[in-house]
Design a protein around this motif. Structure first.
Motif: not given
Length: 537
Positions: A246-250, A330-338, A382-390
């Motif tokens: 979730r934090s990007g390809e880096r 995944h914990d590190e990924d979540a922290a970087m996304a935040k 950068a787009a929000v990560r929530e289900p929006r049925d796009f």
């Protein structure tokens, strides 16, 4: 005989599933246009620009899942369709390119509007069907795989309209085409990879809606980290939320992966390109309806396989060895996304923050077309990560910026809000695209969001170009400019708003242009902080 031959060619096109035809005015193709005028049961669009017509047809074909024909006159009009043919070839889109020609005796003569049309699309179309009128009438059927464009070139002699035009009534029913084998003979490379790789990464490129259930099930069973691009339709899927990056390809550089499973289209990621450069040691198995590996060929040191076929059938045929979720990764990924979200909160006028705000403000269930270069990458990051049925689409076959607004119009769905996010240079490259707006279904609602950062800013992110003098980089490579798009919108009768921040809801307007004007300094600060965030870990 001209009119009879033209009518016969159109009948063969309809038999192949064509129910939409894009026509470009001309004299030499008048037998085809006259025959088309006597046809009922086919959607017809008229264009002044062959390039725009071909890209519109490409978009329509993507949305309809059926072939679309483009009819042109002779000469350079034919050459204008080459960019769309290239995109269709690498995207597996069935375009039928029907071109009128002068008689064969004019070939090589330099006579007006007599160029070498036979085979002009080279490898990007199936072998050209080159016909005179007699050969056209003798043609019993079209041999076409519908996995790449088909070029039909027909020569008409004077007088062009040489008889009465018959009426054709076309059935609404489309022929059934089995375009791909369900399960290829050899799925062993994927089975072997899943058994032997200790730590695989799953990359999800563009997917059709019919494949997503199988991909979702595969990913959940495997349990490995999943990087899902927007075109996959699974970037925000709650069923696999626990294993999505979730934090990007880096973050992928920190995964310690020993193999990559790519499913769907070729990814847009820098990480993917690095597999040809700094990460060449990683083996890759691709599962795709198209044959393209998207990487350099295999060598004796590293294996790269493409399993071509129906994705859902291939994945269903594989027994998936489960892996436990890597909580630390995944914990590190979540922290970087935040941390990244906090950076965007600090800079609402930056480009990335505006893209995030746009993703929040677009109505749920919208159909979104992402332009190439920066827009598709910035939405991914950068787009929000929530289900929006796009529902997402893009031209990722050849990754070009030409014809993107035209493709978007072809994709517009009358039953949904339609949004195109394009860069300024992409919009400038396709200024004639709104020609077709007056012919669209009156129910079609669309917004073209032009991210105007004053040039090709993606090049400022290319490390090898940063050392160049600013005058060279900005003036020549980035094509810096101070142009605005209000006059463009006015020219085509579209609503217009200029935005320095993105409000929610977006400005009202059923058919309009939103010009997003990010602060260049704020955007640079965000990228600098983003780079520092990763380099400090």
């Amino acid at each position: 005989m001209n009119v009879l031959a033209a009518t016969h060619i159109l009948r063969l096109a309809y038999d192949a599933g064509v129910r939409c035809v894009c026509v470009c005015a001309g004299s030499r193709n008048s037998p085809l246009l006259a025959s088309l005028g006597g046809t009922r049961g086919v959607q017809i669009f008229s264009f002044a620009d062959e390039r725009g017509a071909a890209f519109f047809a490409l978009g329509w074909s993507k949305r309809a899942g059926a072939p679309v024909a483009v009819i042109t006159t002779s000469g350079t009009a034919v050459a204008e369709m080459l960019p769309a043919a290239i995109e269709a070839f690498y995207s597996g889109i069935p375009l039928m390119l029907i071109t009128a020609d002068r008689p064969a005796r004019y070939r090589g003569s330099g006579a007006p509007q007599a160029i070498e049309q036979r085979g002009i699309f080279g490898p990007y179309a199936e072998p050209c069907i080159d016909l005179d009128v007699d050969a056209a009438l003798a043609l019993a059927a079209l041999e076409w795989t519908q996995r790449r464009p088909l070029h039909i070139n027909i020569a008409f002699d004077e007088p062009l309209i040489d008889g009465p035009v018959p009426d054709l009534l076309i059935s609404e029913a489309l022929p059934q085409n089995q375009r791909l084998p369900a399960v290829p003979a050899d799925v062993e490379p994927l089975r072997r990879a899943l058994e032997t790789w200790r730590r695989p990464l799953v990359l999800l490129g563009g997917l059709t809606s019919r494949d997503r259930d199988a991909v979702r099930t595969f990913a959940r069973q495997l349990g490995a980290p999943v990087y899902a691009e927007p075109l996959s339709g699974l970037r925000d899927d709650p069923a696999i939320a626990q294993i999505l990056v979730r934090s990007g390809e880096r973050m992928l550089a920190r995964g310690g992966f020993d193999g990559v499973v790519r499913i769907g289209g070729v990814p847009a990621l820098r990480f993917w390109r690095d597999l040809d450069e700094t990460r060449y040691e990683l083996p890759v198995v691709s599962v795709s309806p198209l044959p393209f590996p998207g990487l350099a060929p295999s060598t004796s040191d590293v294996q790269r396989h493409v399993i071509q076929g129906e994705i859902s059938a291939i994945l269903s045929a594989i027994e998936v060895p489960p892996r436990g979720r890597d909580d630390g990764f995944h914990d590190e990924d979540a922290a970087m996304a935040k941390r990244f979200a906090a950076i965007l909160d600090d800079e609402p006028r930056s480009e990335l923050a505006m893209v995030r705000a746009l993703s929040r403000a677009i109505p749920r269930g919208s159909h979104i077309f992402l332009g190439n270069s920066l827009p598709i990458r910035e939405w991914d990051l950068a787009a929000v990560r929530e289900p929006r049925d796009f529902a997402f689409a893009a031209n990722r076959g050849a990754n070009g910026i030409d014809g993107e607004i035209s493709t978007f119009f072809g994709l517009c769905d009358p039953n949904a809000a339609n949004v195109c996010l394009a860069g300024d240079l992409t919009a400038l490259y396709d200024l004639g695209a709104p020609w077709i707006v007056r012919q669209l279904d009156e129910r079609v609602r669309f917004t073209i969001a032009v991210l105007n950062n004053g040039g090709g800013r993606i090049f400022s992110r290319v490390a090898s170009l940063r050392a160049l003098p600013a005058a060279v980089r900005e003036g020549i490579i980035e094509n810096s400019h101070a142009l605005r798009f209000e006059g463009w919108a006015s020219m085509w009768g579209l609503s217009y708003a200029a935005l320095e921040t993105v409000p929610d809801p977006l400005p009202a307007g059923d058919r309009g242009v939103l010009e997003l004007l990010p602060d260049v300094a704020a955007s640079k600060r965000v990228w600098d902080r983003y780079d520092a965030m990763w380099s400090s870990r």
